[in-house]
Design a protein around this motif. Structure first.
Motif, PDB file in Angstrom:
ATOM      1  N   UNK A   1       0.814  -1.217   0.000  1.00 50.71           N
ATOM      2  CA  UNK A   1       0.000   0.000   0.000  1.00 50.71           C
ATOM      3  C   UNK A   1       0.850   1.272   0.000  1.00 50.71           C
ATOM      4  N   UNK A   2       2.066   1.174   0.497  1.00 50.12           N
ATOM      5  CA  UNK A   2       2.914   2.368   0.597  1.00 50.12           C
ATOM      6  C   UNK A   2       3.209   2.968  -0.774  1.00 50.12           C
ATOM      7  N   UNK A   3       3.368   2.132  -1.787  1.00 49.82           N
ATOM      8  CA  UNK A   3       3.735   2.641  -3.109  1.00 49.82           C
ATOM      9  C   UNK A   3       2.656   3.544  -3.693  1.00 49.82           C
ATOM     10  N   UNK A   4       1.406   3.278  -3.376  1.00 50.18           N
ATOM     11  CA  UNK A   4       0.314   4.097  -3.911  1.00 50.18           C
ATOM     12  C   UNK A   4      -0.359   4.939  -2.832  1.00 50.18           C
ATOM     13  N   UNK A   5       0.246   4.997  -1.640  1.00 48.82           N
ATOM     14  CA  UNK A   5      -0.310   5.748  -0.512  1.00 48.82           C
ATOM     15  C   UNK A   5      -1.771   5.368  -0.269  1.00 48.82           C
ATOM     16  N   UNK A   6      -2.060   4.076  -0.373  1.00 45.60           N
ATOM     17  CA  UNK A   6      -3.419   3.588  -0.152  1.00 45.60           C
ATOM     18  C   UNK A   6      -3.683   3.472   1.341  1.00 45.60           C
ATOM     19  N   UNK A   7      -4.818   3.992   1.769  1.00 42.19           N
ATOM     20  CA  UNK A   7      -5.184   3.924   3.185  1.00 42.19           C
ATOM     21  C   UNK A   7      -5.436   2.494   3.608  1.00 42.19           C
ATOM     22  N   UNK A   8      -5.146   2.203   4.868  1.00 48.87           N
ATOM     23  CA  UNK A   8      -5.334   0.841   5.362  1.00 48.87           C
ATOM     24  C   UNK A   8      -5.987   0.836   6.742  1.00 48.87           C
ATOM     25  N   UNK A   9      -6.757  -0.202   6.993  1.00 54.24           N
ATOM     26  CA  UNK A   9      -7.178  -0.585   8.337  1.00 54.24           C
ATOM     27  C   UNK A   9      -6.656  -1.993   8.553  1.00 54.24           C
ATOM     28  N   UNK A  10      -5.988  -2.209   9.671  1.00 51.15           N
ATOM     29  CA  UNK A  10      -5.356  -3.497   9.949  1.00 51.15           C
ATOM     30  C   UNK A  10      -5.837  -4.040  11.292  1.00 51.15           C
ATOM     31  N   UNK A  11      -6.563  -5.160  11.243  1.00 53.48           N
ATOM     32  CA  UNK A  11      -6.926  -5.864  12.472  1.00 53.48           C
ATOM     33  C   UNK A  11      -6.123  -7.149  12.463  1.00 53.48           C
ATOM     34  N   UNK A  12      -5.067  -7.177  13.303  1.00 54.58           N
ATOM     35  CA  UNK A  12      -4.056  -8.226  13.209  1.00 54.58           C
ATOM     36  C   UNK A  12      -4.111  -9.151  14.420  1.00 54.58           C
ATOM     37  N   UNK A  13      -3.056  -9.914  14.625  1.00 61.13           N
ATOM     38  CA  UNK A  13      -3.066 -10.958  15.631  1.00 61.13           C
ATOM     39  C   UNK A  13      -3.150 -10.441  17.055  1.00 61.13           C
ATOM     40  N   UNK A  14      -3.501 -11.334  17.949  1.00 62.07           N
ATOM     41  CA  UNK A  14      -3.572 -11.009  19.372  1.00 62.07           C
ATOM     42  C   UNK A  14      -3.038 -12.156  20.210  1.00 62.07           C
TER      43      UNK A  14
ATOM     44  N   UNK B   1     -16.732  -9.637  31.489  1.00 60.08           N
ATOM     45  CA  UNK B   1     -17.521  -9.928  30.293  1.00 60.08           C
ATOM     46  C   UNK B   1     -16.596 -10.242  29.136  1.00 60.08           C
ATOM     47  N   UNK B   2     -17.133 -11.019  28.176  1.00 60.48           N
ATOM     48  CA  UNK B   2     -16.434 -11.252  26.916  1.00 60.48           C
ATOM     49  C   UNK B   2     -17.141 -10.571  25.746  1.00 60.48           C
ATOM     50  N   UNK B   3     -18.179  -9.812  26.020  1.00 62.59           N
ATOM     51  CA  UNK B   3     -18.973  -9.172  24.967  1.00 62.59           C
ATOM     52  C   UNK B   3     -18.306  -7.874  24.530  1.00 62.59           C
TER      53      UNK B   3
ATOM     54  N   UNK C   1      -9.650 -12.686  19.469  1.00 57.43           N
ATOM     55  CA  UNK C   1      -9.727 -12.157  20.834  1.00 57.43           C
ATOM     56  C   UNK C   1      -9.948 -13.281  21.843  1.00 57.43           C
ATOM     57  N   UNK C   2      -9.597 -14.493  21.469  1.00 58.78           N
ATOM     58  CA  UNK C   2      -9.795 -15.630  22.365  1.00 58.78           C
ATOM     59  C   UNK C   2      -9.004 -15.444  23.660  1.00 58.78           C
ATOM     60  N   UNK C   3      -9.627 -15.677  24.834  1.00 61.16           N
ATOM     61  CA  UNK C   3      -8.874 -15.621  26.093  1.00 61.16           C
ATOM     62  C   UNK C   3      -7.828 -16.728  26.093  1.00 61.16           C
ATOM     63  N   UNK C   4      -6.573 -16.364  26.285  1.00 63.50           N
ATOM     64  CA  UNK C   4      -5.504 -17.355  26.095  1.00 63.50           C
ATOM     65  C   UNK C   4      -4.549 -17.432  27.269  1.00 63.50           C
ATOM     66  N   UNK C   5      -3.978 -16.292  27.674  1.00 58.55           N
ATOM     67  CA  UNK C   5      -3.004 -16.290  28.780  1.00 58.55           C
ATOM     68  C   UNK C   5      -3.749 -16.001  30.082  1.00 58.55           C
ATOM     69  N   UNK C   6      -3.981 -17.037  30.874  1.00 56.61           N
ATOM     70  CA  UNK C   6      -4.727 -16.891  32.112  1.00 56.61           C
ATOM     71  C   UNK C   6      -3.759 -16.643  33.267  1.00 56.61           C
TER      72      UNK C   6
END
Length: 475
Positions: A240-253, A436-438, A285-290
């Motif tokens: 996206x950087x080459x064309x300055x395209x806007x991005x939304x990134x929802x990545x790992x957790x 809550x998990x909601x 968003x799974x609960x993982x590290x307790x």
């Protein structure tokens, strides 16, 4: 129940398949058998989709919000009418149990309804100026959008992007994952049958790198929205950087769960165990590290182990199943290696730890006393594995919660109001659930910080991500 979806591309208002296109197997994770073939888009298909989106943009962006909203609401109504077909398709492709699949379809329809109404409240503003002068701020659609979504919530995550983009006035070209093309196809059938104009909503199946590089390189695409791994997100950002395209990134957790000794432990366990094994742990968003306070750590492990043993795994189409298989052949091996590494480094295996019978099944698993050196404490398992360790003080557990470069979701269980306020302020995460998990709802932003990405989906923030802001000054 057989697989009933006719897999096709949807380009410029027409359904396309065959015609010399490559076809690839869609696999049922319960049996590891092919159940259908999906046609892959060619370069000519992508060029046609881009040209159609470019042509449709001026008219769609100028379409009255009432008319846009009416189409979105009709699509939502059709999704509800077809819930049995869409949910069964989703379960057969991805593995999650039918009840979860139906909930996902209903949540997706809600997104279309919510954005159909929210666009009507998309206000600009005027600024204070001397008499005879006017300064105003307006929001306009950014333009044609490319969306890329993963297989774990193939309807809901697609709807989050498509509903908001269409409401904002942006045409979309969507590439769903190759594991789950059928449920995405059915969602686009709902849009088509709701009367979406030609070129406004388009679906292209195919090889991820080819489609992403082709679409992003085009000047037609003004915005990219991606949900997936951090590594792939970084790769797309470079494109996206080459064309300055806007991005939304929802990545790992790698969501921490802070469990304090003043919580209602039995109620907490009744909440956390089903959430951990929802969708076989394949939840960003799974609960993982307790992290469990020392005074209740042993009781927590005992209660978690007992509840885990009662989780029935099997075919998600069967009513008594509580957890289906993992989504593809890669996941059981990856999860197994993480567990082997953890136990080799001193973690205790209290439940599960092995593959199930047939398909891509893996047993619900609990690890205790997992050291920070274990890979699973640093790498998102994306499977049915809970890792746990005790803590003493508030400061200690906040430090552990913030230790990783991820910051998508975090959870805490406490009855202390001041502590809850502090957790909300101090935990480095885009979303925090306290008792809550909601946390994924239509009217609230959903997104992360640090390596978990940036930008939000859901809520008014999700709509704004598909808009540009313009200031107009008149003297």
């Amino acid at each position: 129940m057989g697989y009933e979806t006719d897999l096709q591309l949807f380009i410029d208002g027409a359904w396309k398949s065959g015609e010399g296109r490559d076809a690839h197997d869609v696999v049922n994770p319960v049996t590891a058998d092919a159940i259908a073939q999906v046609p892959y888009a060619t370069k000519a298909d992508l060029e046609e989709a881009l040209a159609a989106a470019d042509r449709a943009w001026p008219e769609w962006s100028a379409t009255d919000v009432e008319k846009r909203g009416a189409i979105l609401r009709k699509a939502a109504a059709i999704m509800r009418e077809r819930i049995d077909l869409i949910a069964a398709t989703l379960t057969q492709e991805q593995g999650k149990i039918l009840a979860e699949a139906k909930a996902e379809v209903l949540g997706s329809a809600q997104l279309f309804d919510w954005y159909a109404e929210e666009i009507k409240r998309d206000y600009g503003r005027t600024l204070v100026r001397p008499a005879g002068q006017l300064s105003r701020v307006i929001k306009q659609p950014v333009g044609p959008v490319a969306t890329f979504t993963p297989w774990n919530f193939p309807i809901y995550l697609l709807a989050k992007k498509v509903a908001a983009a269409l409401a904002a006035g942006c045409p979309v070209i969507s590439r769903p994952p190759h594991e789950t093309p059928g449920c995405a196809t059915e969602m686009f059938r709902c849009l088509a049958d709701a009367g979406i104009p030609k070129g406004v909503a388009q679906l292209v199946h195919g090889e991820a790198n080819f489609i992403s590089s082709t679409l992003i390189a085009s000047r037609t695409i003004r915005k990219v929205s991606f949900t997936g791994s951090t590594n792939v997100g970084k790769h797309l950002m470079k494109l996206c950087a080459d064309s300055m395209t806007r991005v939304t990134m929802e990545l790992g957790g790698h969501a921490p769960v802070l469990i304090f000794d003043d919580c209602d432990l039995e109620k907490t366990l009744d909440m956390v165990v089903p959430q951990k094994f929802r969708n076989a742990g394949q939840v960003c968003v799974s609960p993982t590290r307790f992290y469990v306070q020392n005074g209740i750590y042993d009781a927590f492990l005992k209660g978690f182990t007992e509840r885990t043993a009662k989780v029935k795994i099997g075919n998600g189409l069967e009513g008594d199943t509580r957890m289906g298989p993992l989504a593809n052949a890669r996941r059981p091996d990856a999860v197994g290696k993480l567990i082997e590494d953890a136990t080799a480094k001193g973690a205790r295996l209290l439940a599960g730890g092995e593959r199930g019978e047939g398909g891509f099944f893996f047993q619900p698993t609990l690890l205790a006393d997992v050291p920070n050196e274990a890979e699973i404490m640093n790498e998102e398992p994306f499977g049915p594995v809970a890792v746990s360790r005790p803590f003493d003080s508030f400061d200690e557990v906040i430090e552990q919660a913030n230790r990783l470069p991820y910051g998508l979701a975090a959870f805490a269980f406490t009855e202390n109001g001041r502590r809850a306020n502090l957790i909300g302020d101090l935990v480095e995460s885009g979303m925090v659930g306290i008792n809550t998990f909601a946390i994924s709802v239509a009217d609230a932003p959903f997104g992360g910080v640090k390596d978990s990405g940036f930008g939000s989906e859901g809520g008014k923030e999700g709509l704004e991500s598909y808009q540009v802001v313009k200031a107009i000054h008149q003297a």
